[in-house]
Motif scaffolding. Sequence first.
Motif, mmCIF file in Angstrom:
data_model
loop_
_atom_site.group_PDB
_atom_site.id
_atom_site.type_symbol
_atom_site.label_atom_id
_atom_site.label_comp_id
_atom_site.label_asym_id
_atom_site.label_seq_id
_atom_site.Cartn_x
_atom_site.Cartn_y
_atom_site.Cartn_z
ATOM 1 N N SER A 24 0.820 -1.206 0.000
ATOM 2 C CA SER A 24 0.000 0.000 0.000
ATOM 3 C C SER A 24 0.860 1.266 0.000
ATOM 4 O O SER A 24 1.957 1.292 0.557
ATOM 5 C CB SER A 24 -0.914 0.015 1.231
ATOM 6 O OG SER A 24 -1.629 1.222 1.308
ATOM 7 N N ASN A 25 0.350 2.315 -0.600
ATOM 8 C CA ASN A 25 1.011 3.625 -0.548
ATOM 9 C C ASN A 25 0.735 4.340 0.773
ATOM 10 O O ASN A 25 1.409 5.303 1.114
ATOM 11 C CB ASN A 25 0.530 4.515 -1.700
ATOM 12 C CG ASN A 25 1.078 4.053 -3.028
ATOM 13 O OD1 ASN A 25 2.173 3.529 -3.109
ATOM 14 N ND2 ASN A 25 0.293 4.238 -4.080
ATOM 15 N N ASN A 26 -0.256 3.856 1.507
ATOM 16 C CA ASN A 26 -0.652 4.449 2.778
ATOM 17 C C ASN A 26 0.255 3.923 3.899
ATOM 18 O O ASN A 26 0.390 2.720 4.080
ATOM 19 C CB ASN A 26 -2.123 4.106 3.050
ATOM 20 C CG ASN A 26 -2.625 4.691 4.337
ATOM 21 O OD1 ASN A 26 -2.281 4.201 5.415
ATOM 22 N ND2 ASN A 26 -3.455 5.707 4.236
ATOM 23 N N LEU A 27 0.875 4.840 4.634
ATOM 24 C CA LEU A 27 1.819 4.478 5.700
ATOM 25 C C LEU A 27 1.178 3.563 6.743
ATOM 26 O O LEU A 27 1.768 2.554 7.142
ATOM 27 C CB LEU A 27 2.353 5.747 6.371
ATOM 28 C CG LEU A 27 3.271 5.568 7.572
ATOM 29 C CD1 LEU A 27 4.586 4.938 7.152
ATOM 30 C CD2 LEU A 27 3.511 6.899 8.251
ATOM 31 N N HIS A 28 -0.013 3.900 7.193
ATOM 32 C CA HIS A 28 -0.692 3.111 8.229
ATOM 33 C C HIS A 28 -0.971 1.690 7.742
ATOM 34 O O HIS A 28 -0.765 0.722 8.481
ATOM 35 C CB HIS A 28 -1.989 3.809 8.641
ATOM 36 C CG HIS A 28 -2.730 3.098 9.722
ATOM 37 N ND1 HIS A 28 -2.251 2.996 11.015
ATOM 38 C CD2 HIS A 28 -3.920 2.438 9.704
ATOM 39 C CE1 HIS A 28 -3.108 2.302 11.737
ATOM 40 N NE2 HIS A 28 -4.133 1.959 10.968
ATOM 41 N N ARG A 29 -1.411 1.549 6.507
ATOM 42 C CA ARG A 29 -1.687 0.214 5.955
ATOM 43 C C ARG A 29 -0.408 -0.603 5.814
ATOM 44 O O ARG A 29 -0.397 -1.806 6.031
ATOM 45 C CB ARG A 29 -2.387 0.332 4.608
ATOM 46 C CG ARG A 29 -3.812 0.806 4.745
ATOM 47 C CD ARG A 29 -4.489 0.865 3.409
ATOM 48 N NE ARG A 29 -5.840 1.388 3.575
ATOM 49 C CZ ARG A 29 -6.488 2.064 2.668
ATOM 50 N NH1 ARG A 29 -5.927 2.303 1.498
ATOM 51 N NH2 ARG A 29 -7.699 2.496 2.904
ATOM 52 N N ARG A 30 0.687 0.063 5.415
ATOM 53 C CA ARG A 30 1.979 -0.641 5.311
ATOM 54 C C ARG A 30 2.405 -1.174 6.670
ATOM 55 O O ARG A 30 2.886 -2.308 6.785
ATOM 56 C CB ARG A 30 3.042 0.308 4.758
ATOM 57 C CG ARG A 30 3.492 -0.052 3.386
ATOM 58 C CD ARG A 30 4.709 0.676 2.878
ATOM 59 N NE ARG A 30 5.039 1.967 3.423
ATOM 60 C CZ ARG A 30 4.580 3.121 2.966
ATOM 61 N NH1 ARG A 30 3.738 3.156 1.965
ATOM 62 N NH2 ARG A 30 4.962 4.254 3.513
ATOM 63 N N LYS A 31 2.245 -0.363 7.710
ATOM 64 C CA LYS A 31 2.595 -0.811 9.064
ATOM 65 C C LYS A 31 1.764 -2.031 9.456
ATOM 66 O O LYS A 31 2.290 -2.990 10.018
ATOM 67 C CB LYS A 31 2.368 0.308 10.078
ATOM 68 C CG LYS A 31 3.396 1.394 10.043
ATOM 69 C CD LYS A 31 3.091 2.426 11.119
ATOM 70 C CE LYS A 31 4.032 3.585 11.076
ATOM 71 N NZ LYS A 31 3.751 4.572 12.120
ATOM 72 N N ARG A 69 12.805 -4.864 10.387
ATOM 73 C CA ARG A 69 13.546 -3.794 9.696
ATOM 74 C C ARG A 69 12.589 -2.958 8.850
ATOM 75 O O ARG A 69 12.641 -1.729 8.869
ATOM 76 C CB ARG A 69 14.639 -4.404 8.828
ATOM 77 C CG ARG A 69 15.444 -3.391 8.052
ATOM 78 C CD ARG A 69 16.512 -4.082 7.193
ATOM 79 N NE ARG A 69 17.262 -3.100 6.454
ATOM 80 C CZ ARG A 69 17.022 -2.773 5.188
ATOM 81 N NH1 ARG A 69 16.053 -3.360 4.515
ATOM 82 N NH2 ARG A 69 17.764 -1.865 4.575
ATOM 83 N N GLY A 70 11.722 -3.618 8.099
ATOM 84 C CA GLY A 70 10.758 -2.902 7.266
ATOM 85 C C GLY A 70 9.816 -2.044 8.100
ATOM 86 O O GLY A 70 9.485 -0.910 7.724
ATOM 87 N N LEU A 71 9.403 -2.585 9.232
ATOM 88 C CA LEU A 71 8.516 -1.835 10.124
ATOM 89 C C LEU A 71 9.218 -0.587 10.654
ATOM 90 O O LEU A 71 8.641 0.501 10.687
ATOM 91 C CB LEU A 71 8.073 -2.737 11.278
ATOM 92 C CG LEU A 71 6.997 -2.217 12.215
ATOM 93 C CD1 LEU A 71 5.720 -1.897 11.451
ATOM 94 C CD2 LEU A 71 6.721 -3.241 13.292
ATOM 95 N N LEU A 72 10.477 -0.734 11.038
ATOM 96 C CA LEU A 72 11.236 0.411 11.548
ATOM 97 C C LEU A 72 11.487 1.447 10.452
ATOM 98 O O LEU A 72 11.420 2.652 10.707
ATOM 99 C CB LEU A 72 12.570 -0.052 12.154
ATOM 100 C CG LEU A 72 12.455 -0.915 13.411
ATOM 101 C CD1 LEU A 72 13.827 -1.438 13.824
ATOM 102 C CD2 LEU A 72 11.806 -0.140 14.547
ATOM 103 N N LYS A 73 11.773 1.001 9.244
ATOM 104 C CA LYS A 73 12.018 1.928 8.128
ATOM 105 C C LYS A 73 10.715 2.625 7.722
ATOM 106 O O LYS A 73 10.757 3.753 7.224
ATOM 107 C CB LYS A 73 12.624 1.199 6.942
ATOM 108 C CG LYS A 73 14.082 0.872 7.143
ATOM 109 C CD LYS A 73 14.663 0.367 5.842
ATOM 110 C CE LYS A 73 16.135 0.594 5.765
ATOM 111 N NZ LYS A 73 16.548 1.940 5.513
ATOM 112 N N THR A 74 9.589 1.974 7.907
ATOM 113 C CA THR A 74 8.307 2.587 7.580
ATOM 114 C C THR A 74 8.038 3.754 8.508
ATOM 115 O O THR A 74 7.409 4.732 8.130
ATOM 116 C CB THR A 74 7.168 1.543 7.661
ATOM 117 O OG1 THR A 74 7.448 0.521 6.710
ATOM 118 C CG2 THR A 74 5.828 2.137 7.343
#
Length: 76
Positions: A24-31, A69-74
């Motif tokens: 997703s392009n949405n930050l919250h959805r990516r998290k 790592r992905g969560l932290l970079k997000t």
Amino acid sequence: MQTFDMLQWPAFAASLAAAYWVGSNNLHRRKIGFWIFLASNFLWVAWGLHTQAWALITLQICLAVMNVRGLLKTDS
């Protein structure tokens, strides 16, 4: 079918859902996607322990590290 054998299906579904959300392009959805991926990693490890699938367990641990790592970079 034993209870642990059934873990593969929610793990499978969680993996697919997480891949969708992480894209997703949405930050919250990516998290949310990364958290779902971490839940799927846990489910796959539990199933792997039951079936003694050591390569799968190792893979899921490595993927969990990458998901953290992905969560932290997000966040940044």
